[in-house]
Design a protein around this motif. Sequence first.
Motif, mmCIF file in Angstrom:
data_model
loop_
_atom_site.group_PDB
_atom_site.id
_atom_site.type_symbol
_atom_site.label_atom_id
_atom_site.label_comp_id
_atom_site.label_asym_id
_atom_site.label_seq_id
_atom_site.Cartn_x
_atom_site.Cartn_y
_atom_site.Cartn_z
ATOM 1 N N PHE A 98 25.123 54.340 23.232
ATOM 2 C CA PHE A 98 25.717 55.095 22.126
ATOM 3 C C PHE A 98 26.323 54.141 21.104
ATOM 4 N N LEU A 99 26.407 54.633 19.896
ATOM 5 C CA LEU A 99 26.946 53.855 18.774
ATOM 6 C C LEU A 99 26.225 52.525 18.614
ATOM 7 N N TRP A 100 24.889 52.578 18.649
ATOM 8 C CA TRP A 100 24.069 51.378 18.473
ATOM 9 C C TRP A 100 23.668 51.312 17.008
ATOM 10 N N ASN A 101 24.225 50.359 16.280
ATOM 11 C CA ASN A 101 24.083 50.312 14.827
ATOM 12 C C ASN A 101 22.683 49.846 14.416
ATOM 13 N N VAL A 102 21.942 50.744 13.780
ATOM 14 C CA VAL A 102 20.567 50.443 13.380
ATOM 15 C C VAL A 102 20.507 49.272 12.403
ATOM 16 N N LEU A 103 21.369 49.309 11.391
ATOM 17 C CA LEU A 103 21.335 48.269 10.363
ATOM 18 C C LEU A 103 21.647 46.896 10.945
ATOM 19 N N LYS A 104 22.592 46.843 11.853
ATOM 20 C CA LYS A 104 23.009 45.570 12.442
ATOM 21 C C LYS A 104 21.996 45.057 13.457
ATOM 22 N N GLU A 105 21.511 45.952 14.326
ATOM 23 C CA GLU A 105 20.680 45.536 15.432
ATOM 24 C C GLU A 105 19.187 45.460 15.083
ATOM 25 N N VAL A 106 18.710 46.437 14.308
ATOM 26 C CA VAL A 106 17.274 46.491 13.991
ATOM 27 C C VAL A 106 17.100 46.906 12.530
ATOM 28 N N PRO A 107 17.362 46.009 11.587
ATOM 29 C CA PRO A 107 17.301 46.374 10.173
ATOM 30 C C PRO A 107 15.955 46.944 9.746
ATOM 31 N N GLU A 108 14.875 46.531 10.411
ATOM 32 C CA GLU A 108 13.552 47.020 9.992
ATOM 33 C C GLU A 108 13.392 48.515 10.210
ATOM 34 N N LEU A 109 14.158 49.102 11.110
ATOM 35 C CA LEU A 109 14.051 50.546 11.341
ATOM 36 C C LEU A 109 14.576 51.353 10.157
ATOM 37 N N MET A 123 28.306 57.455 4.907
ATOM 38 C CA MET A 123 28.644 56.050 5.126
ATOM 39 C C MET A 123 27.355 55.304 5.480
ATOM 40 N N LYS A 124 26.784 54.623 4.518
ATOM 41 C CA LYS A 124 25.448 54.048 4.690
ATOM 42 C C LYS A 124 25.406 52.815 5.579
ATOM 43 N N GLY A 125 26.557 52.275 5.929
ATOM 44 C CA GLY A 125 26.557 51.118 6.812
ATOM 45 C C GLY A 125 26.642 51.470 8.280
ATOM 46 N N LEU A 126 26.646 52.781 8.605
ATOM 47 C CA LEU A 126 26.894 53.167 9.987
ATOM 48 C C LEU A 126 25.874 54.162 10.549
ATOM 49 N N PRO A 127 24.584 53.938 10.373
ATOM 50 C CA PRO A 127 23.630 54.785 11.101
ATOM 51 C C PRO A 127 23.590 54.357 12.559
ATOM 52 N N MET A 128 23.877 55.284 13.466
ATOM 53 C CA MET A 128 24.013 54.945 14.881
ATOM 54 C C MET A 128 22.961 55.645 15.729
ATOM 55 N N LEU A 129 22.400 54.900 16.707
ATOM 56 C CA LEU A 129 21.438 55.464 17.638
ATOM 57 C C LEU A 129 22.100 55.757 18.979
ATOM 58 N N PHE A 130 21.597 56.815 19.647
ATOM 59 C CA PHE A 130 22.091 57.251 20.944
ATOM 60 C C PHE A 130 20.892 57.544 21.845
#
Length: 287
Positions: A98-109, A123-130
Motif C-alpha cells: 500500500f501507498l506505493w508511489n508510482v511517480l517515485k518507484e516507476v515513473p514510466e507507468l 495532488m499530482k505527486g502522490l499517485p499510489m498503488l495498492f
Amino acid sequence: MLNLEQIPRVKTLSKEAFLRDYFRPQKPVVIENFIEDWPAYHKWNLDYIKQVVGDKEVPLYDDRPVKHDEGFNEPHAKMKMADYIELLKAKPTKYRIFLWNVLKEVPELQKDFTFPDFGIRLMKGLPMLFFGGKNAHTFMHYDIDLANIFHFHFEGKKQCILFSQSETKHLYKIPHSLITREDIDFNNPNLEKWPALKNAKGHVAELNHGNVLYIPEGYWHHMKYITPGFSMSLRAVARKPKNFAKALYNIFIMRHFDNSMRKWKGQKWIDYKNEQAILRTSKRVTT
C-alpha cells in the motif's frame, strides 16, 4: 450484520454532476466507465506489472496487530515484485502493498494514465498503488490527511466498506490513531462483542476492473480483496475547514505524540489504547 447500503453506481459522470451530487454533499459513488481511454485500462494487470517492475523490491504488510516497537507504516516483509505477484497468483496471502508511489518507484507507468478533471485539484505527486491477494484486507481506517480519494481498480474484485466520520462514535476507534479495534471482522462482526456497531450506518460496493470509487474526505474505509488484484488512488486535500485542521493535527501532532508514547510506555501504551477504544465507545453510545 452491519447496516450497509450499496454505494450508488453510475456508468459515466460529468464534472458538473460529480460536484453537485457527490462532492459538495460528500457522498460516495462508483463510476463504472470512466477510464477506457487510459492505456492503463487495457495494459495494467498483474502480468504487465511483473514485466515492468518485477526486479524491484517492494514493502509488504499484513494484518498482524500493531506493536509498540514498529514504526509508523513500517513494512512487515520485503520481496521482489515478480516473486510477490507469483505468490498472489499461487494462493491466498495476507501480504499487501500500500501507498506505493508510482511517480517515485516507476515513473514510466505515469504514461499510462492521465489526471482526470473532477473539478477539484488533485495532488499530482502522490499517485499510489495498492496490491493484495485473495482475502487480504486492511484494517478499518481513515487516511491521515482526510483527503478526498479517487480509487481506480485494476484486475480482480475488491470489496469496499465505508463509514463517514459522523459514525466514528460507533466504530471502536483507537485513540491517538487512525484505525478501529484490529480484532473486529468488518465482514462478519460479532455484534454481541461489539454492540455499538449495530448503530453504525455505512456503505458498501464491489469494485471490478476499470471502476472508480470516490471516497469523500475523511471517510473510514475497509478494503478486502475478493480475488488478487491492485488499485491506484489519486487524492485531493480536505476542503472542509474542520477536516483540514484535523489533518494538520494528525500529521504534525498526533502521529509524533503516539510514536513518543510507544517508545516511552511500550506495549502498555498499545494495551491502554485498545481498552480505551471500548470504554470511550461504550460511553458515547450510552450518553
